[in-house]
Motif scaffolding. Structure first.
Motif, PDB file in Angstrom:
ATOM      1  N   ASP A  12     119.784 -63.489 -65.677  1.00  0.00           N
ATOM      2  CA  ASP A  12     119.768 -64.275 -64.439  1.00  0.00           C
ATOM      3  C   ASP A  12     119.060 -65.611 -64.648  1.00  0.00           C
ATOM      4  O   ASP A  12     119.495 -66.654 -64.140  1.00  0.00           O
ATOM      5  N   ILE A  13     117.962 -65.592 -65.397  1.00  0.00           N
ATOM      6  CA  ILE A  13     117.223 -66.827 -65.667  1.00  0.00           C
ATOM      7  C   ILE A  13     118.072 -67.796 -66.487  1.00  0.00           C
ATOM      8  O   ILE A  13     118.147 -68.999 -66.175  1.00  0.00           O
ATOM      9  N   ILE A  14     118.735 -67.292 -67.499  1.00  0.00           N
ATOM     10  CA  ILE A  14     119.597 -68.144 -68.321  1.00  0.00           C
ATOM     11  C   ILE A  14     120.771 -68.677 -67.501  1.00  0.00           C
ATOM     12  O   ILE A  14     121.164 -69.846 -67.629  1.00  0.00           O
ATOM     13  N   ARG A  15     121.328 -67.828 -66.643  1.00  0.00           N
ATOM     14  CA  ARG A  15     122.448 -68.260 -65.791  1.00  0.00           C
ATOM     15  C   ARG A  15     122.032 -69.445 -64.922  1.00  0.00           C
ATOM     16  O   ARG A  15     122.740 -70.466 -64.838  1.00  0.00           O
ATOM     17  N   VAL A  16     120.879 -69.331 -64.264  1.00  0.00           N
ATOM     18  CA  VAL A  16     120.395 -70.416 -63.401  1.00  0.00           C
ATOM     19  C   VAL A  16     120.157 -71.684 -64.221  1.00  0.00           C
ATOM     20  O   VAL A  16     120.492 -72.798 -63.782  1.00  0.00           O
ATOM     21  N   ALA A  17     119.605 -71.526 -65.420  1.00  0.00           N
ATOM     22  CA  ALA A  17     119.338 -72.690 -66.270  1.00  0.00           C
ATOM     23  C   ALA A  17     120.634 -73.418 -66.644  1.00  0.00           C
ATOM     24  O   ALA A  17     120.720 -74.656 -66.569  1.00  0.00           O
ATOM     25  N   LYS A  18     121.647 -72.656 -67.028  1.00  0.00           N
ATOM     26  CA  LYS A  18     122.908 -73.279 -67.451  1.00  0.00           C
ATOM     27  C   LYS A  18     123.649 -73.902 -66.270  1.00  0.00           C
ATOM     28  O   LYS A  18     124.225 -74.987 -66.390  1.00  0.00           O
ATOM     29  N   GLU A  19     123.643 -73.220 -65.126  1.00  0.00           N
ATOM     30  CA  GLU A  19     124.349 -73.740 -63.954  1.00  0.00           C
ATOM     31  C   GLU A  19     123.738 -75.029 -63.423  1.00  0.00           C
ATOM     32  O   GLU A  19     124.410 -75.805 -62.750  1.00  0.00           O
ATOM     33  N   ASN A  20     122.450 -75.263 -63.743  1.00  0.00           N
ATOM     34  CA  ASN A  20     121.757 -76.418 -63.171  1.00  0.00           C
ATOM     35  C   ASN A  20     121.290 -77.417 -64.224  1.00  0.00           C
ATOM     36  O   ASN A  20     120.372 -78.202 -63.975  1.00  0.00           O
ATOM     37  N   ILE A  29     113.081 -74.569 -71.085  1.00  0.00           N
ATOM     38  CA  ILE A  29     112.423 -73.559 -70.252  1.00  0.00           C
ATOM     39  C   ILE A  29     111.008 -73.341 -70.760  1.00  0.00           C
ATOM     40  O   ILE A  29     110.788 -73.089 -71.945  1.00  0.00           O
ATOM     41  N   HIS A  30     110.057 -73.437 -69.847  1.00  0.00           N
ATOM     42  CA  HIS A  30     108.663 -73.120 -70.162  1.00  0.00           C
ATOM     43  C   HIS A  30     108.379 -71.718 -69.640  1.00  0.00           C
ATOM     44  O   HIS A  30     108.590 -71.437 -68.468  1.00  0.00           O
ATOM     45  N   PRO A  31     107.876 -70.811 -70.496  1.00  0.00           N
ATOM     46  CA  PRO A  31     107.697 -69.425 -70.050  1.00  0.00           C
ATOM     47  C   PRO A  31     106.387 -69.148 -69.341  1.00  0.00           C
ATOM     48  O   PRO A  31     106.197 -68.045 -68.812  1.00  0.00           O
ATOM     49  N   GLY A  32     105.443 -70.126 -69.315  1.00  0.00           N
ATOM     50  CA  GLY A  32     104.134 -69.860 -68.741  1.00  0.00           C
ATOM     51  C   GLY A  32     103.398 -68.831 -69.567  1.00  0.00           C
ATOM     52  O   GLY A  32     103.460 -68.842 -70.796  1.00  0.00           O
ATOM     53  N   TYR A  33     102.679 -67.934 -68.890  1.00  0.00           N
ATOM     54  CA  TYR A  33     102.048 -66.814 -69.591  1.00  0.00           C
ATOM     55  C   TYR A  33     102.406 -65.520 -68.868  1.00  0.00           C
ATOM     56  O   TYR A  33     102.764 -65.523 -67.698  1.00  0.00           O
ATOM     57  N   GLY A  34     102.315 -64.390 -69.579  1.00  0.00           N
ATOM     58  CA  GLY A  34     102.761 -63.127 -69.001  1.00  0.00           C
ATOM     59  C   GLY A  34     104.279 -63.094 -68.944  1.00  0.00           C
ATOM     60  O   GLY A  34     104.982 -63.924 -69.528  1.00  0.00           O
ATOM     61  N   PHE A  35     104.826 -62.106 -68.238  1.00  0.00           N
ATOM     62  CA  PHE A  35     106.271 -61.940 -68.082  1.00  0.00           C
ATOM     63  C   PHE A  35     106.985 -62.066 -69.440  1.00  0.00           C
ATOM     64  O   PHE A  35     106.774 -61.259 -70.332  1.00  0.00           O
ATOM     65  N   LEU A  36     107.824 -63.115 -69.604  1.00  0.00           N
ATOM     66  CA  LEU A  36     108.660 -63.245 -70.805  1.00  0.00           C
ATOM     67  C   LEU A  36     108.068 -64.170 -71.863  1.00  0.00           C
ATOM     68  O   LEU A  36     108.742 -64.492 -72.847  1.00  0.00           O
ATOM     69  N   SER A  37     106.816 -64.595 -71.682  1.00  0.00           N
ATOM     70  CA  SER A  37     106.271 -65.656 -72.529  1.00  0.00           C
ATOM     71  C   SER A  37     106.175 -65.276 -74.004  1.00  0.00           C
ATOM     72  O   SER A  37     106.221 -66.145 -74.875  1.00  0.00           O
ATOM     73  N   ASP A  53     113.197 -62.036 -77.710  1.00  0.00           N
ATOM     74  CA  ASP A  53     114.588 -61.984 -77.248  1.00  0.00           C
ATOM     75  C   ASP A  53     114.851 -63.040 -76.177  1.00  0.00           C
ATOM     76  O   ASP A  53     115.972 -63.561 -76.068  1.00  0.00           O
ATOM     77  N   PHE A  54     113.815 -63.386 -75.403  1.00  0.00           N
ATOM     78  CA  PHE A  54     113.979 -64.456 -74.410  1.00  0.00           C
ATOM     79  C   PHE A  54     114.072 -65.811 -75.111  1.00  0.00           C
ATOM     80  O   PHE A  54     114.925 -66.640 -74.768  1.00  0.00           O
ATOM     81  N   ALA A  55     113.201 -66.042 -76.095  1.00  0.00           N
ATOM     82  CA  ALA A  55     113.274 -67.295 -76.856  1.00  0.00           C
ATOM     83  C   ALA A  55     114.633 -67.433 -77.535  1.00  0.00           C
ATOM     84  O   ALA A  55     115.216 -68.526 -77.566  1.00  0.00           O
ATOM     85  N   GLN A  56     115.166 -66.318 -78.048  1.00  0.00           N
ATOM     86  CA  GLN A  56     116.469 -66.348 -78.697  1.00  0.00           C
ATOM     87  C   GLN A  56     117.582 -66.582 -77.698  1.00  0.00           C
ATOM     88  O   GLN A  56     118.543 -67.316 -77.969  1.00  0.00           O
ATOM     89  N   ALA A  57     117.464 -65.980 -76.502  1.00  0.00           N
ATOM     90  CA  ALA A  57     118.475 -66.170 -75.458  1.00  0.00           C
ATOM     91  C   ALA A  57     118.536 -67.638 -75.033  1.00  0.00           C
ATOM     92  O   ALA A  57     119.619 -68.174 -74.773  1.00  0.00           O
ATOM     93  N   CYS A  58     117.380 -68.286 -74.987  1.00  0.00           N
ATOM     94  CA  CYS A  58     117.356 -69.716 -74.664  1.00  0.00           C
ATOM     95  C   CYS A  58     118.098 -70.509 -75.741  1.00  0.00           C
ATOM     96  O   CYS A  58     118.933 -71.369 -75.427  1.00  0.00           O
ATOM     97  N   ALA A  59     117.796 -70.210 -77.007  1.00  0.00           N
ATOM     98  CA  ALA A  59     118.446 -70.916 -78.106  1.00  0.00           C
ATOM     99  C   ALA A  59     119.947 -70.689 -78.093  1.00  0.00           C
ATOM    100  O   ALA A  59     120.739 -71.629 -78.288  1.00  0.00           O
TER     101      ALA A  59
END
Length: 615
Positions: free
Chosen positions: A103-111, A116-124, A128-134
């Protein structure tokens, strides 16, 4: 060519040599500048104060910002601070929404998000999130997916530290898969030992074991906590260093192999492995130990090709010996104190490094980084220290913050009327003070905390004030057992709340009236109420008769067979339960009851409560 020019005598040769050197430097600069890919739009895949912190840095650099939010965070401040905001994780639990990578990647691509900055916690710290961004063609503001993976796997990070010559705490070579392996380790190294989550940090999945009797229970608890927090319950075991200092070093790396450190932070004031107060630089730290800590941090970062911001964490024992524990491949909650003592904006640096700029281009050279004074960060949370730091929820009825010279506030949901949710972390606001030395910074922090007025929820401010007034904190060194060994920290000064108590009393009085009868001599009305005519004979049968005759099963059957809508009448309730009953006496209710019994027998139920029997 250079040898020939160097051999030329006179001013002409020297001038030509200088021009060649300038052209060479210009060519090198150009080779880096062509790598620059300006960021135009940044999404922060996070919430709260860290999202706002990144948004502010982006705005200062002319970068457009995008927020994402869960259904439970519709009214949160971080959504309002961004240029654009989009819902993610519709229908998912609160935390799961921020972990939903597709969902995060979808929103990023649509807009048309660039990074993407991951902040801390969650997906930081999820590779696999860093790879999904790439894979989506969106830059990840952090290390490469491979480095995130290596640093996120504490076992592999430990092996890399050993390769880099960095001392480590004795521990298992890989994640353990059974209680038996933990028992074998304890037999070899003796107690105390500690379980740690292999794929996450922040104190989750971390348990200290001091004897065999505690081993099985703590193993099971650590596994369950790690599984719930990180989706993987893998653990590894280490020898537990008793009463160490927790020192961490801030590092920055670029795409060209340059790595610098920004000195250290002391994060020893912890409760259950969760940091409470952070200090930069560490007080009374031996300069030679500081050199070893920073040198080891830089060497390890270079060993793995570290890029962007990160933190290398160490334990320092009573003898001044340091041990590597982990690398956090992200921005830390306590990065603020490093910014205050070095005058380096770490988020600015993260963004520029992601664009392809080198550290020298940004003016970040090791010999230019200096420590200026001291800084303290206190995490003001909605927790009650008097009740074991139990999180509190509710609405902030009053919020006034402490401010002034030497005070920085990083917050998100700290404002009057804000709703403190039980779904997320209890952090309310980060208060950062700075001064020429630790006692000065502590004085400013204490003054700022005393200015806070927070009503509606409990906070840990009284506890923090006790820490800041503690002599050991101000003039000595603290270790990770500081809170546990200082019972005086829990002698909390009661919070005065006179204004709110008065307002609550007046509001209660206005709505509900006085608690005692009004001393007046009003006489009852001379008019008796009209009693309706009651038919002769027994009242018709109703559902109560079915219950008495056929029992619960027959009653349930009758209800299921009934085709219409069944109603319950609550008019005859006593006291404040019904607006009508507060004005009708039991004496009168009793007179109307026969009429109701004859005319409303088809009701599902009827409540007839009384209290005042006076005529």
């Amino acid at each position: 060519m250079l040898l020939h020019l160097g051999a030329v005598k006179g001013g002409l040769g020297a001038l030509m040599l200088r021009r060649v050197c300038l052209l060479s430097r210009h060519a090198h600069s150009y080779s880096q500048s062509v790598e620059h890919q300006p960021i135009k739009k940044v999404m922060v895949a996070n919430r709260g104060e860290i999202a706002i912190r990144v948004f502010r840095a982006c705005t200062e650099l002319g970068i457009r910002t995008v927020a994402v939010y869960s259904e439970q965070d519709t009214g949160q401040m971080h959504r309002q601070k961004a240029d654009e905001a989009y819902l993610i994780g519709k229908g998912l639990p609160p935390v799961s929404a921020y972990l939903h990578i597709p969902d995060i990647i979808r929103v990023a691509k649509e807009n048309n998000v660039d990074a993407i900055h991951p902040g801390y916690g969650f997906l930081s710290e999820r590779s696999d999130f860093a790879q999904a961004c790439a894979d989506a063609g969106v830059r990840f503001i952090g290390p490469s997916p491979e480095v995130v993976r290596k640093m996120g796997d504490k076992v592999e990070a430990r092996a890399l530290a050993i390769q880099a010559g960095v001392p480590v705490v004795p521990g298992t070579d890989g994640p353990i898969t059974s209680l038996k392996e933990a028992e074998d380790f304890a037999k070899t190294y003796d107690f105390p030992i500690i379980f740690k989550a292999a794929y996450g940090g922040g104190g989750r999945g971390m348990r200290v074991v001091r004897n065999y009797e505690e081993l099985e229970e703590n193993y099971n608890r650590a596994y369950s906590e790690a599984l719930a927090a990180f989706g993987n319950g893998a653990l590894f075991v280490e020898k537990f260093i008793d009463k160490p200092r927790h020192i961490e070093v801030q590092i920055l790396g670029d795409k060209y192999g340059n790595v610098i450190h920004l000195y250290e932070r002391d994060c020893s004031i912890q409760r259950r492995h969760q940091k409470v107060v952070e200090i930069a630089p560490a007080a009374h730290l031996d300069p030679h130990l500081r050199d070893r800590l920073t040198k080891d941090s830089v060497n390890l970062a270079k060993q793995v090709g570290y890029e962007n911001a990160g933190t290398v964490e160490f334990l320092v024992d009573k003898n001044g010996k340091h041990y590597f524990i982990e690398v956090n491949s992200r921005l830390q909650v306590e990065h603020t104190v490093t910014e205050e003592i070095t005058d380096v904006d770490l988020v600015h640096a993260q963004l520029r490094i992601c664009e392809g700029r080198s550290l020298p281009e940004l003016g970040l050279k090791q010999d230019k980084i200096r420590i200026n004074g001291s800084a303290i960060q206190c995490r003001v949370t909605t927790e009650d220290p008097a009740r074991g730091f139990q999180p509190d929820t509710g609405r902030l009825e009053v919020f006034r913050s402490g401010e002034g010279m030497g005070i920085r506030l990083d917050s998100a949901s700290a404002f009057q009327g804000a709703l403190i949710s039980p779904h997320y972390d209890s952090l309310l606001v980060k208060v950062i003070s700075s001064g020429k030395d630790l006692p000065t910074a502590a004085t400013k922090m204490n003054r700022a905390l005393a200015e806070f007025r927070i009503r509606g929820v409990k906070t840990n401010i009284p506890f923090l004030q006790n820490v800041l007034s503690n002599h050991q904190f101000l003039y000595g060194t603290v270790d990770t057992q500081f809170i546990d060994e200082n019972a005086d920290l829990f002698h909390l000064k009661p919070v005065q709340n006179r204004a709110q108590k008065l307002l609550h009393y007046l509001g209660h009085l206005m709505v509900n009236g006085p608690a005692t009868p009004i001393p007046v001599k009003a006489k009852p009305s001379d008019t008796d109420p009209v009693i309706p005519t009651v038919p002769i004979g027994e009242p018709p049968l109703g559902f109560r008769d079915v219950l008495l005759k056929e029992g619960p099963e027959g009653f349930a059957r009758a209800v299921r067979q009934h085709k219409g809508l069944l109603l319950m009448d609550t008019t005859f309730r006593d006291a404040h339960q019904s607006l009508l009953a507060t004005r009708v006496r039991t004496h009168d209710l009793k007179k109307i009851a026969p009429f109701v019994a004859h005319n409303f027998n088809n009701l599902f139920s009827l409540e007839n409560w009384g209290g005042d029997l006076h005529k």
